[in-house]
Design a protein around this motif. Structure first.
Motif, mmCIF file in Angstrom:
data_model
loop_
_atom_site.group_PDB
_atom_site.id
_atom_site.type_symbol
_atom_site.label_atom_id
_atom_site.label_comp_id
_atom_site.label_asym_id
_atom_site.label_seq_id
_atom_site.Cartn_x
_atom_site.Cartn_y
_atom_site.Cartn_z
ATOM 1 N N ASN A 147 0.731 -0.861 -0.234
ATOM 2 C CA ASN A 147 -0.109 -0.092 -0.040
ATOM 3 C C ASN A 147 0.651 0.762 0.103
ATOM 4 O O ASN A 147 1.116 1.601 1.206
ATOM 5 C CB ASN A 147 -1.591 -0.055 1.144
ATOM 6 C CG ASN A 147 -1.862 -1.188 0.847
ATOM 7 O OD1 ASN A 147 -2.772 -1.855 0.666
ATOM 8 N ND2 ASN A 147 -1.457 -2.281 2.258
ATOM 9 N N PRO A 148 1.318 1.599 -1.431
ATOM 10 C CA PRO A 148 2.453 3.030 -1.502
ATOM 11 C C PRO A 148 1.423 3.986 -0.883
ATOM 12 O O PRO A 148 0.483 4.160 -1.127
ATOM 13 C CB PRO A 148 2.591 2.116 -2.751
ATOM 14 C CG PRO A 148 1.548 1.796 -3.214
ATOM 15 C CD PRO A 148 1.359 1.480 -2.743
ATOM 16 N N ARG A 149 2.639 5.210 -0.495
ATOM 17 C CA ARG A 149 2.114 6.403 0.372
ATOM 18 C C ARG A 149 1.318 6.813 -1.053
ATOM 19 O O ARG A 149 2.082 6.947 -2.282
ATOM 20 C CB ARG A 149 2.890 7.170 0.986
ATOM 21 C CG ARG A 149 2.813 6.242 1.515
ATOM 22 C CD ARG A 149 3.842 7.740 3.218
ATOM 23 N NE ARG A 149 4.040 6.951 4.721
ATOM 24 C CZ ARG A 149 2.958 6.714 5.488
ATOM 25 N NH1 ARG A 149 1.754 7.717 5.224
ATOM 26 N NH2 ARG A 149 3.148 6.525 6.820
ATOM 27 N N LYS A 150 0.620 8.009 -1.032
ATOM 28 C CA LYS A 150 -0.143 8.574 -1.964
ATOM 29 C C LYS A 150 0.366 10.318 -1.692
ATOM 30 O O LYS A 150 0.431 11.221 -2.659
ATOM 31 C CB LYS A 150 -1.519 9.328 -2.097
ATOM 32 C CG LYS A 150 -2.075 7.641 -2.365
ATOM 33 C CD LYS A 150 -3.773 7.135 -2.312
ATOM 34 C CE LYS A 150 -4.512 5.803 -2.326
ATOM 35 N NZ LYS A 150 -5.633 5.618 -2.190
ATOM 36 N N THR A 151 1.079 10.696 -1.138
ATOM 37 C CA THR A 151 2.019 11.664 -0.994
ATOM 38 C C THR A 151 2.976 11.583 -0.315
ATOM 39 O O THR A 151 2.925 10.970 0.821
ATOM 40 C CB THR A 151 1.092 12.806 -0.360
ATOM 41 O OG1 THR A 151 0.806 11.969 1.220
ATOM 42 C CG2 THR A 151 -0.843 12.674 -0.209
ATOM 43 N N ASN A 181 3.781 7.067 -9.063
ATOM 44 C CA ASN A 181 3.355 6.181 -7.896
ATOM 45 C C ASN A 181 2.450 5.205 -8.673
ATOM 46 O O ASN A 181 1.045 5.836 -9.474
ATOM 47 C CB ASN A 181 2.090 6.798 -7.137
ATOM 48 C CG ASN A 181 1.618 6.271 -6.056
ATOM 49 O OD1 ASN A 181 2.055 4.494 -6.145
ATOM 50 N ND2 ASN A 181 0.827 6.799 -4.813
ATOM 51 N N LYS A 213 -0.256 2.877 -9.908
ATOM 52 C CA LYS A 213 -1.753 2.132 -9.488
ATOM 53 C C LYS A 213 -1.931 0.639 -9.714
ATOM 54 O O LYS A 213 -1.067 -0.315 -10.353
ATOM 55 C CB LYS A 213 -2.532 2.604 -10.585
ATOM 56 C CG LYS A 213 -4.248 1.964 -10.368
ATOM 57 C CD LYS A 213 -5.348 3.186 -11.748
ATOM 58 C CE LYS A 213 -6.415 2.725 -11.383
ATOM 59 N NZ LYS A 213 -7.269 2.691 -11.762
ATOM 60 N N GLN A 214 -2.242 0.178 -8.975
ATOM 61 C CA GLN A 214 -2.577 -1.337 -7.922
ATOM 62 C C GLN A 214 -3.444 -2.213 -9.630
ATOM 63 O O GLN A 214 -4.226 -1.567 -10.397
ATOM 64 C CB GLN A 214 -3.349 -0.966 -7.165
ATOM 65 C CG GLN A 214 -2.698 -0.573 -6.322
ATOM 66 C CD GLN A 214 -1.756 -1.494 -5.179
ATOM 67 O OE1 GLN A 214 -1.016 -2.924 -5.362
ATOM 68 N NE2 GLN A 214 -1.814 -1.344 -4.001
ATOM 69 N N SER A 251 -8.619 1.784 4.303
ATOM 70 C CA SER A 251 -7.384 2.681 3.887
ATOM 71 C C SER A 251 -6.389 3.311 4.223
ATOM 72 O O SER A 251 -4.891 3.018 3.427
ATOM 73 C CB SER A 251 -8.171 2.855 2.258
ATOM 74 O OG SER A 251 -7.484 3.454 1.242
ATOM 75 N N PHE A 252 -7.373 4.381 4.704
ATOM 76 C CA PHE A 252 -5.948 5.602 4.834
ATOM 77 C C PHE A 252 -5.149 5.428 5.679
ATOM 78 O O PHE A 252 -4.036 5.097 5.554
ATOM 79 C CB PHE A 252 -7.121 6.830 5.328
ATOM 80 C CG PHE A 252 -5.894 7.742 5.873
ATOM 81 C CD1 PHE A 252 -5.147 8.558 5.078
ATOM 82 C CD2 PHE A 252 -5.799 7.992 7.656
ATOM 83 C CE1 PHE A 252 -4.581 9.594 5.847
ATOM 84 C CE2 PHE A 252 -5.149 8.942 8.169
ATOM 85 C CZ PHE A 252 -4.463 10.036 7.103
ATOM 86 N N GLU A 306 -2.079 2.790 4.398
ATOM 87 C CA GLU A 306 -1.278 3.216 3.696
ATOM 88 C C GLU A 306 0.070 3.934 4.204
ATOM 89 O O GLU A 306 0.744 4.247 4.813
ATOM 90 C CB GLU A 306 -2.434 5.358 3.172
ATOM 91 C CG GLU A 306 -1.275 5.768 2.111
ATOM 92 C CD GLU A 306 -1.763 7.267 1.703
ATOM 93 O OE1 GLU A 306 -0.904 8.265 2.216
ATOM 94 O OE2 GLU A 306 -3.484 7.447 1.644
ATOM 95 N N GLY A 307 1.042 3.445 3.263
ATOM 96 C CA GLY A 307 2.288 3.434 2.956
ATOM 97 C C GLY A 307 2.554 1.645 4.277
ATOM 98 O O GLY A 307 3.717 1.965 4.474
#
Length: 334
Positions: A165-169, A181, A183-184, A281-282, A285-286
């Motif tokens: 679950n890579p970070r989005k920011t 980044n 996408k899955q 999900s939040f 993340e990471g």
């Protein structure tokens, strides 16, 4: 430059003359005009320019490549006929550079590029009516039920979660190229979990074993079965969407469980969709996991940490969303 920009700049100048600092100016602008009107960095640049003696509200005329004003009418005409046309196709049609088209769209025609709003389904009149009718029933139940009855209400759903679950920011130094980044995709390792929860907290979490199908048999034997091992099912009320494995009303009835109706194509008023899975999900993340069991362990830690206060707020939000569906004539709730 448009009138809004001139107005904001005049306000910045006024506040600067009153000895407001940049942060205070930014907060004043945001409180009146909203955060999107001017960033803190733009205000800093503006006040620096004022300190240097440039009190004009207008930008200086810049030298450089002139705009091709003779293209304004052809571009406007084409976009009236096809508002979805890309700048690449526009450039090809008019035999000019793509950057020229983009510059005219922004600086001359004052246009902005937007992303389309995603909705789960195109709602026809019949589905909108069903959404209103069932929203009214759910709303009546939630607002008239006793505290004891509401404590018996369980909401259930399932979702896919990924091992990676890579970070989005992220923070990077100004001017550095941001990383990509990815996408899955369909090949990314993931597992399905099913969660049963209520306004008092999460009650049961079940993982679908890799390679096994999520069907009615699994749903009754494992999902409902795991819940039944910990709690009495008689008198319980379940809310779930209309996924095929959930359509087991008779089997649930035999266990003393009442199933609430849910309108079709309506994730916007399903508590797990608009609250629980977004929260999960939040939190993930990471996070990266070596296997499914490690992931499941973390999911349980995250979801069981939810307080009854947060879960009760989600139910209150559910009530508000149901009212919005009715008020919006069955349209999706943002």
């Amino acid at each position: 430059m448009n009138e809004d920009q001139i107005e904001i700049r005049s306000v910045v100048k006024f506040l600067w003359l009153k000895d407001y600092n940049n942060k205070d100016i930014y907060e004043e602008i945001c409180s009146v005009y909203g955060e999107e009107k001017m960033t803190l960095r733009e205000i800093q640049n503006r006040t620096k320019s004022l300190e240097e003696g440039n009190h004009s509200l207008f930008d200086k005329v810049r030298s450089g490549r002139p705009l091709k004003n003779d293209l304004i009418d052809p571009i406007s005409h084409i976009m009236e006929e096809d508002p979805y046309i890309s700048t690449k196709k526009l450039a090809k049609k008019l035999n000019v550079a793509k950057q020229t088209i983009k510059r005219i769209l922004i600086e001359e025609l004052h246009m902005v590029k937007i992303n389309f709003k995603w909705v789960p389904y195109t709602l026809n009149e019949n589905i909108r009516k069903q959404r209103i009718e069932m929203a009214k029933k759910l709303l009546h139940f939630l607002t008239t039920a006793s505290e004891k009855t509401l404590d018996q209400l369980m909401t259930q759903d399932e979702t896919w979660i990924y091992l990676n679950n890579p970070r989005k920011t992220m923070w990077i130094k100004e001017g550095h190229e941001p990383p990509i980044n990815v996408k899955q995709n369909i090949g990314s390792k993931k597992v399905m979990i099913s969660v049963i929860w209520s306004r008092t907290g999460v009650k049961s979490i079940t993982m679908l074993p890799p390679g096994q199908k999520f069907n009615k048999e699994f749903y009754l034997d494992k999902v409902i079965g795991n819940f039944a091992k910990k709690y009495k099912t008689n008198g319980k009320i379940f809310h779930m969407d209309n996924a095929r494995p959930h359509l087991v009303t008779n089997e649930l009835k035999k266990m003393g469980i009442r199933r609430l109706d849910h309108p079709p194509y309506s994730p916007d008023i399903a508590p797990s969709d608009f609250f629980l899975f977004g929260f999960l999900s939040f939190q993930l993340e990471g996070c990266y996991f070596n296997d499914e069991n490690e992931l499941l362990c973390e999911v349980k830690n995250i979801l069981t940490s939810l307080s009854s206060i947060e879960c009760r707020k989600a139910i209150d939000s559910w009530i508000n969303r149901l009212r919005m569906v009715i008020d919006r004539d069955g349209a999706y709730v943002p």
